[in-house]
Design a protein around this motif. Structure first.
Motif, PDB file in Angstrom:
ATOM      1  N   GLU A  16       0.829  -1.206   0.000  1.00  0.00           N
ATOM      2  CA  GLU A  16       0.000   0.000   0.000  1.00  0.00           C
ATOM      3  C   GLU A  16       0.867   1.261   0.000  1.00  0.00           C
ATOM      4  OE1 GLU A  16      -3.707   1.923   2.577  1.00  0.00           O
ATOM      5  OE2 GLU A  16      -3.108  -0.181   2.857  1.00  0.00           O
ATOM      6  N   ALA A  20       1.022   4.134  -2.872  1.00  0.00           N
ATOM      7  CA  ALA A  20       0.819   5.543  -2.520  1.00  0.00           C
ATOM      8  C   ALA A  20       1.944   6.410  -3.066  1.00  0.00           C
ATOM      9  CB  ALA A  20       0.705   5.696  -1.007  1.00  0.00           C
ATOM     10  N   TYR A  24      -1.357   6.475  -6.072  1.00  0.00           N
ATOM     11  CA  TYR A  24      -2.694   5.884  -6.028  1.00  0.00           C
ATOM     12  C   TYR A  24      -3.025   5.333  -4.644  1.00  0.00           C
ATOM     13  CZ  TYR A  24      -2.347   6.001 -11.128  1.00  0.00           C
ATOM     14  OH  TYR A  24      -2.196   6.412 -12.425  1.00  0.00           O
ATOM     15  N   LYS A  25      -4.300   5.381  -4.310  1.00  0.00           N
ATOM     16  CA  LYS A  25      -4.758   4.770  -3.063  1.00  0.00           C
ATOM     17  C   LYS A  25      -5.155   3.318  -3.329  1.00  0.00           C
ATOM     18  CE  LYS A  25      -9.416   6.656  -3.762  1.00  0.00           C
ATOM     19  NZ  LYS A  25     -10.433   7.586  -3.234  1.00  0.00           N
ATOM     20  N   GLN A  26      -5.163   2.517  -2.285  1.00  0.00           N
ATOM     21  CA  GLN A  26      -5.522   1.110  -2.402  1.00  0.00           C
ATOM     22  C   GLN A  26      -7.039   0.987  -2.533  1.00  0.00           C
ATOM     23  OE1 GLN A  26      -3.103  -1.552  -2.338  1.00  0.00           O
ATOM     24  NE2 GLN A  26      -4.880  -2.579  -3.198  1.00  0.00           N
ATOM     25  N   GLU A  27      -7.508   0.505  -3.694  1.00  0.00           N
ATOM     26  CA  GLU A  27      -8.943   0.343  -3.924  1.00  0.00           C
ATOM     27  C   GLU A  27      -9.343  -1.118  -4.056  1.00  0.00           C
ATOM     28  OE1 GLU A  27     -10.748   3.903  -6.293  1.00  0.00           O
ATOM     29  OE2 GLU A  27      -8.853   3.405  -7.262  1.00  0.00           O
ATOM     30  N   SER A 491      -3.030  11.315  -9.693  1.00  0.00           N
ATOM     31  CA  SER A 491      -3.054  10.847  -8.316  1.00  0.00           C
ATOM     32  C   SER A 491      -4.476  10.929  -7.771  1.00  0.00           C
ATOM     33  CB  SER A 491      -2.122  11.687  -7.447  1.00  0.00           C
ATOM     34  OG  SER A 491      -2.258  11.310  -6.091  1.00  0.00           O
ATOM     35  N   ASN A 492      -4.936   9.841  -7.158  1.00  0.00           N
ATOM     36  CA  ASN A 492      -6.276   9.865  -6.558  1.00  0.00           C
ATOM     37  C   ASN A 492      -6.213   9.808  -5.030  1.00  0.00           C
ATOM     38  OD1 ASN A 492      -5.540   7.229  -6.048  1.00  0.00           O
ATOM     39  ND2 ASN A 492      -7.275   6.276  -7.099  1.00  0.00           N
ATOM     40  N   LEU A 493      -5.058  10.092  -4.466  1.00  0.00           N
ATOM     41  CA  LEU A 493      -4.932  10.104  -3.016  1.00  0.00           C
ATOM     42  C   LEU A 493      -5.769  11.236  -2.431  1.00  0.00           C
ATOM     43  CD1 LEU A 493      -1.105   9.499  -2.645  1.00  0.00           C
ATOM     44  CD2 LEU A 493      -2.931   7.869  -2.199  1.00  0.00           C
ATOM     45  N   GLY A 494      -6.665  10.883  -1.533  1.00  0.00           N
ATOM     46  CA  GLY A 494      -7.491  11.882  -0.872  1.00  0.00           C
ATOM     47  C   GLY A 494      -8.649  12.366  -1.708  1.00  0.00           C
ATOM     48  N   ARG A 497     -13.861   8.800  -4.917  1.00  0.00           N
ATOM     49  CA  ARG A 497     -13.791   7.841  -6.008  1.00  0.00           C
ATOM     50  C   ARG A 497     -14.726   8.197  -7.165  1.00  0.00           C
ATOM     51  NH1 ARG A 497     -13.786   2.004  -2.849  1.00  0.00           N
ATOM     52  NH2 ARG A 497     -12.000   2.394  -1.525  1.00  0.00           N
TER      53      ARG A 497
END
Length: 523
Positions: A16, A20, A24-27, A491-494, A497
């Motif tokens: 993870e 990051a 990317y976040k863990q989906e 980047s999709n952190l934070g 979705r």
């Protein structure tokens, strides 16, 4: 005494954390073990059913000697491609894989366009792989019907297409299941695949009548042509392991070794199968190609095992081919999901959705299925049109494979190797890999005969060229084209979705320098 953290928890945290760092976040749920990561690459390769699907092309283009030696040479060259990709996959294990690497390693002046081209080539290449695998499965089903009816049944294009649609739709249903279920299936696929190969390697020489056994000079000599489409298509789409890297445990190690070991084992077993076929196929090649069964390998089995034995063995060939298709739909849907996550595909806001119940990208699964069915409609244009789909699954993927490998060495970048590292051999292996893919893509665009017409034209150049042309046209489209908003991996952190494509583009414009521009491949 303080409790020690379980090893699997430490691995999960490391996975993870690495994801990051890549932005990317863990989906996904990381349910694939290293063996199952290998399983998806090996099951897509398929070996025996894959060789059966492309025996149409190998037999008339050089005969048994071409099958044997073409496979031996090509498999070694494909292993070089796999090792080059494995290095990149070890450094940056993300579902977007190839286009992510391309953007990270290329010059700022051209990386957006190159990532766009790679992303579309990879997406259409994986979908074409689904279409070709499932079309091969449909043909094998019809061959089984022909065998069962004493070769009195000959399938029409409409009947074969109907079976093809049913196979694609059933695969879509399977790939909508939870990640844990899909992961466990890979072990089953590997066991059945290897058992089927061993059964043929042992049983075929034992059952073949002496009249059909070929001499060593015929099977291994009389070399006139080296045919590479069969091994290139069979030992292909091994980037599947990359596309499930966000669902894999210890991805930085599991993904590269899955790629290399799947290619290596497939190369050895596949060569042995081709040798067995070359010795047991007889000398009447024309009868194999014109058989009412409609499948050269099925006819070889029929000549050796008889009707009952062939039906029993062929049922497992069809089953393993069917499993190949489900694994390919799984991999293609993950590539599509990753590309939509970065807003690059039409309807990205719809495609980039995770099902709340199964925790899988159901929308992209059905998207892949629908496009595969559309590609299958080319079967009504004649055999050469559907053959173009087989070649497209190689040529489009080779475009996607070659560009990030080239970018690593041509552009100035801060590539940091992962656990899998070739060291001083990285550059020589990369040169071999890119040279092989470049030559093969040129070869695959030519017709099979010097004198050609509309009926036997190679339409691969039309399908591949049309796909790349439309993707580039979409990129440079005034106002709405990707050149105005696509800035590579986002980047999709934070982030939430379920954001729309427009909000993705707005976020990219605001945060690209912070979130993407300086993200190293192996950070």
């Amino acid at each position: 005494m303080r409790d020690m953290e379980p090893p699997q928890h430490a691995v999960a945290k490391a996975d993870e954390a690495l994801l990051a760092e890549l932005g990317y976040k863990q989906e996904f749920k990381r349910a694939f073990t290293p063996l199952e990561v290998f399983g998806i690459a090996f099951s897509i390769i398929g070996l025996l059913p894959s060789i059966a699907s492309v025996l149409f092309y190998a037999v008339p283009n050089g005969g048994p000697a071409s099958m044997v030696w073409g496979w031996a040479v090509a498999s070694l060259l494909i292993l070089c491609v796999g090792m080059s990709m494995a290095e990149l996959g070890s450094a940056a294990p993300t579902s977007g894989g190839l286009y992510f690497w391309t953007h990270s390693l290329s010059s700022p002046r051209c990386r957006n366009l190159l990532a766009w081209i790679v992303g579309y080539s990879n997406t259409i290449g994986t979908i074409a792989s689904v279409a070709s695998i499932d079309w091969g499965c449909a043909v094998q089903v019809m061959a089984a019907v022909s065998i069962g009816t004493g070769q009195t049944f000959t399938a029409t294009s409409a009947q074969t297409f109907g079976v093809y649609v049913a196979i694609v739709l059933s695969h879509a249903v399977i790939c909508c299941l939870g990640t844990a279920v899909l992961a466990r299936l890979q072990t089953v696929y590997v066991v059945l695949n290897i058992c089927l190969c061993l059964a043929v390697l042992i049983g075929l020489p034992a059952a073949t009548p002496k009249a059909n056994m070929n001499s060593a000079s015929y099977a291994l000599g009389n070399f006139t042509n080296c045919h590479f489409l069969a091994p290139s298509w069979t030992i292909g789409a091994f980037d599947a392991s990359v596309h499930i890297s966000e669902e894999s445990s210890n991805a930085a190690t599991a993904v590269p070794w899955a790629i290399v070991s799947a290619i290596g084992i497939a190369g050895i077993l596949g060569w042995a199968i081709n040798v067995s076929l070359a010795f047991c196929m007889g000398t009447d090649v024309d009868s194999l190609l014109s058989s009412p069964i409609g499948q050269p390998m099925a006819q070889i089995f029929f000549n050796s095992f008889g009707q009952t034995g062939t039906l029993a063995l062929w049922s497992f060939v069809v089953l393993v081919q069917y499993m190949m298709g489900s694994s390919m739909v799984l991999a293609s849907s993950r590539q599509t999901f990753a590309f939509a996550r970065d807003g690059a595909l039409p309807f990205s806001s719809y495609l980039y959705r995770m099902n709340s119940f199964t925790k899988t990208p159901v929308n992209t699964v059905w998207f892949v299925a629908v496009i595969s069915i559309v590609l299958g409609m080319l079967s009504f244009a004649g055999p050469q049109a559907i053959n173009a789909i087989f070649a497209l699954s190689v040529t489009a993927l080779y475009v996607a494979y070659a560009i990030p490998i080239i970018a690593r060495f041509v552009f100035k970048n801060n590539f940091k190797p992962g656990p899998f590292d070739l060291g001083i051999f990285s550059l020589p292996v990369a040169v071999i890999s890119v040279s092989y893919m470049f030559i093969m893509n040129i070869v695959f665009l030519f017709p099979t005969m010097p004198q050609t017409d509309v009926a036997n034209m190679n339409y691969t150049v039309v399908v591949l060229g049309g796909t790349l042309f439309l993707s580039i046209l979409w990129y440079y489209c005034p106002v709405y084209g990707g050149v105005h908003w696509f800035t590579g991996p986002v980047s999709n952190l934070g982030k939430v979705r379920e954001e729309s494509a427009s909000s993705i583009r707005e976020s990219v414009e605001k945060n690209v320098r912070q979130d993407i521009e300086e993200v190293p491949v192996g950070a």
